[in-house]
Design a protein around this motif. Structure first.
Motif, PDB file in Angstrom:
ATOM      1  N   ARG A 153       0.848  -1.186   0.000  1.00  0.00           N
ATOM      2  CA  ARG A 153       0.000   0.000   0.000  1.00  0.00           C
ATOM      3  C   ARG A 153       0.884   1.237   0.000  1.00  0.00           C
ATOM      4  NH1 ARG A 153      -5.083  -1.825   1.705  1.00  0.00           N
ATOM      5  NH2 ARG A 153      -5.784   0.177   2.462  1.00  0.00           N
ATOM      6  N   GLU A 158     -18.852   9.694  -3.525  1.00  0.00           N
ATOM      7  CA  GLU A 158     -18.303  10.458  -2.412  1.00  0.00           C
ATOM      8  C   GLU A 158     -18.814  11.895  -2.399  1.00  0.00           C
ATOM      9  OE1 GLU A 158     -14.060   9.851  -1.944  1.00  0.00           O
ATOM     10  OE2 GLU A 158     -14.301   7.727  -2.457  1.00  0.00           O
ATOM     11  N   TYR A 177      -6.174   2.135  -6.966  1.00  0.00           N
ATOM     12  CA  TYR A 177      -7.376   2.427  -6.190  1.00  0.00           C
ATOM     13  C   TYR A 177      -8.676   2.079  -6.903  1.00  0.00           C
ATOM     14  CZ  TYR A 177      -4.400   5.046  -2.981  1.00  0.00           C
ATOM     15  OH  TYR A 177      -3.441   5.399  -2.083  1.00  0.00           O
ATOM     16  N   LYS A 204       2.493   4.972   0.523  1.00  0.00           N
ATOM     17  CA  LYS A 204       2.489   5.891   1.650  1.00  0.00           C
ATOM     18  C   LYS A 204       1.508   7.027   1.376  1.00  0.00           C
ATOM     19  CE  LYS A 204       7.289   4.968   2.972  1.00  0.00           C
ATOM     20  NZ  LYS A 204       8.635   5.551   3.185  1.00  0.00           N
ATOM     21  N   GLU A 257      -1.655   6.946   1.718  1.00  0.00           N
ATOM     22  CA  GLU A 257      -2.684   6.340   0.876  1.00  0.00           C
ATOM     23  C   GLU A 257      -3.958   7.163   0.829  1.00  0.00           C
ATOM     24  OE1 GLU A 257      -5.494   2.359   0.866  1.00  0.00           O
ATOM     25  OE2 GLU A 257      -3.617   2.378   1.971  1.00  0.00           O
ATOM     26  N   SER A 258      -4.509   7.521   1.985  1.00  0.00           N
ATOM     27  CA  SER A 258      -5.777   8.227   1.995  1.00  0.00           C
ATOM     28  C   SER A 258      -5.655   9.586   1.312  1.00  0.00           C
ATOM     29  CB  SER A 258      -6.275   8.405   3.434  1.00  0.00           C
ATOM     30  OG  SER A 258      -5.349   9.161   4.193  1.00  0.00           O
ATOM     31  N   GLU A 259      -4.505  10.236   1.469  1.00  0.00           N
ATOM     32  CA  GLU A 259      -4.307  11.545   0.850  1.00  0.00           C
ATOM     33  C   GLU A 259      -4.225  11.422  -0.674  1.00  0.00           C
ATOM     34  OE1 GLU A 259      -1.146  15.286   0.860  1.00  0.00           O
ATOM     35  OE2 GLU A 259      -0.976  13.675   2.345  1.00  0.00           O
ATOM     36  N   ARG A 307      -5.536   9.056  -2.608  1.00  0.00           N
ATOM     37  CA  ARG A 307      -6.866   8.726  -3.127  1.00  0.00           C
ATOM     38  C   ARG A 307      -7.778   9.956  -3.088  1.00  0.00           C
ATOM     39  NH1 ARG A 307     -11.933   7.225  -2.143  1.00  0.00           N
ATOM     40  NH2 ARG A 307     -12.790   5.449  -3.291  1.00  0.00           N
ATOM     41  N   GLU A 308      -7.699  10.692  -2.001  1.00  0.00           N
ATOM     42  CA  GLU A 308      -8.520  11.905  -1.860  1.00  0.00           C
ATOM     43  C   GLU A 308      -8.192  12.925  -2.946  1.00  0.00           C
ATOM     44  OE1 GLU A 308      -9.002  15.544   1.366  1.00  0.00           O
ATOM     45  OE2 GLU A 308      -8.416  13.551   2.064  1.00  0.00           O
ATOM     46  N   GLN A 309      -6.912  13.071  -3.260  1.00  0.00           N
ATOM     47  CA  GLN A 309      -6.505  14.018  -4.299  1.00  0.00           C
ATOM     48  C   GLN A 309      -6.988  13.572  -5.677  1.00  0.00           C
ATOM     49  OE1 GLN A 309      -4.902  17.117  -4.140  1.00  0.00           O
ATOM     50  NE2 GLN A 309      -5.558  16.817  -2.021  1.00  0.00           N
TER      51      GLN A 309
END
Length: 223
Positions: A7, A75, A53, A9, A11-13, A15-17
Motif C-alpha cells: 500500500r 463520495e 485504487y 504511503k 494512501e488516503s491523501e 486517493r482523496e486528491q
C-alpha cells in the motif's frame, strides 16, 4: 530483485486528491477532454495510482475511468444518501427536510455538479452510457423509495400526486444549479453561497407547507 507491492504511503491523501481532481475536471471540462492521465497529472501522482485504487480485475482503461468516476460521484453525494436513508427509516417529514438540506449543502461546495450529471444523462455515446448506468444505479433506488405508496401516505398530503411531487422536488432541488447564467443575470440573481443558503430555507418552506402532511417551522434549523 523483485519489487514488493504494498500500500503506498499517504494512501488516503493520494486517493482523496485523485477524487478531488477528477471532480474538478469532470465539472469544468467537456467529458471527452478528461483522461486518467490528466487526472493523475493534476493530482500530481503517478497514473498507476488510479489502477491501484480504482482498477478492476481486468485492468481495462474503461474500468479504471468508470471506477474513478463512480467513486467521485458516490463520495460527492454521500451525505445526501446518508440523510435519505434516515428519511426512509423514520418516515419523518423532518428527515425529508434534512435530506433537502444535505443536498444543498453538498451542492453548494460543487455547484456545477448537477450540470455534469445532466450532460452525461443527455449523451448518447457508449462510454457515457456506462456512466449513465452508474448514476441511475445510485439515484434510481432513492427516487423509487421516496415516492413509493407507503412513503407517500406517511409523508405527503393526501391530495398530492406522486408524479407531480417528484417533479416539484426536482425543481426545488436541482433547477437552481441548472439555470442558465443569462437567465439568472436577467433576473439579477447571483448563485453565491449566501443566496443558496437563503434559497434552501425558502424551498424548505415551500416543501413543508405545500407537500408535507405536518406543518412545522423548519426555518434556520441545523444552520
Amino acid at each position: 530483485m523483485t519489487k514488493q507491492l504494498g500500500r503506498p504511503k499517504g494512501e488516503s491523501e493520494v486517493r482523496e486528491q485523485l477524487v478531488l481532481h477528477a471532480r474538478e475536471l469532470f465539472v469544468s471540462l467537456p467529458y471527452n477532454k478528461v483522461s486518467t492521465r490528466l487526472i493523475a497529472d493534476n493530482a500530481k501522482v503517478n497514473i498507476a495510482m488510479i489502477r491501484y485504487y480504482f482498477g478492476n480485475k481486468e485492468g481495462l482503461f474503461e474500468g479504471l475511468f468508470e471506477g474513478l468516476f463512480e467513486a467521485m460521484f458516490k463520495e460527492t453525494i454521500s451525505p445526501v444518501i446518508g440523510q435519505f436513508q434516515l428519511a426512509l427509516t423514520n418516515n419523518s417529514e423532518h428527515d425529508l427536510v434534512d435530506f433537502m438540506r444535505s443536498y444543498y449543502q453538498a451542492m453548494i461546495k460543487v455547484p456545477a455538479f448537477p450540470k455534469l450529471i445532466l450532460r452525461i444523462m443527455e449523451a448518447d455515446n457508449e462510454q457515457q452510457a456506462n456512466l449513465q448506468q452508474i448514476i441511475f444505479g445510485i439515484l434510481q433506488p432513492m427516487q423509487d423509495k421516496l415516492f413509493a405508496p407507503d412513503i407517500n401516505q406517511t409523508l405527503f398530503k393526501k391530495d398530492v400526486d406522486p408524479s407531480k411531487a417528484r417533479l416539484s422536488m426536482m425543481s426545488l432541488m436541482v433547477f437552481p444549479f441548472l439555470a442558465p447564467k443569462k437567465m439568472l443575470d436577467f433576473h439579477n440573481i447571483e448563485l453565491n453561497e449566501a443566496f443558496l443558503i437563503d434559497l434552501l430555507e425558502h424551498n424548505i418552506r415551500l416543501l413543508t407547507e405545500g407537500l408535507l402532511q405536518n406543518k412545522r417551522d423548519y426555518s434556520n434549523e441545523n444552520k
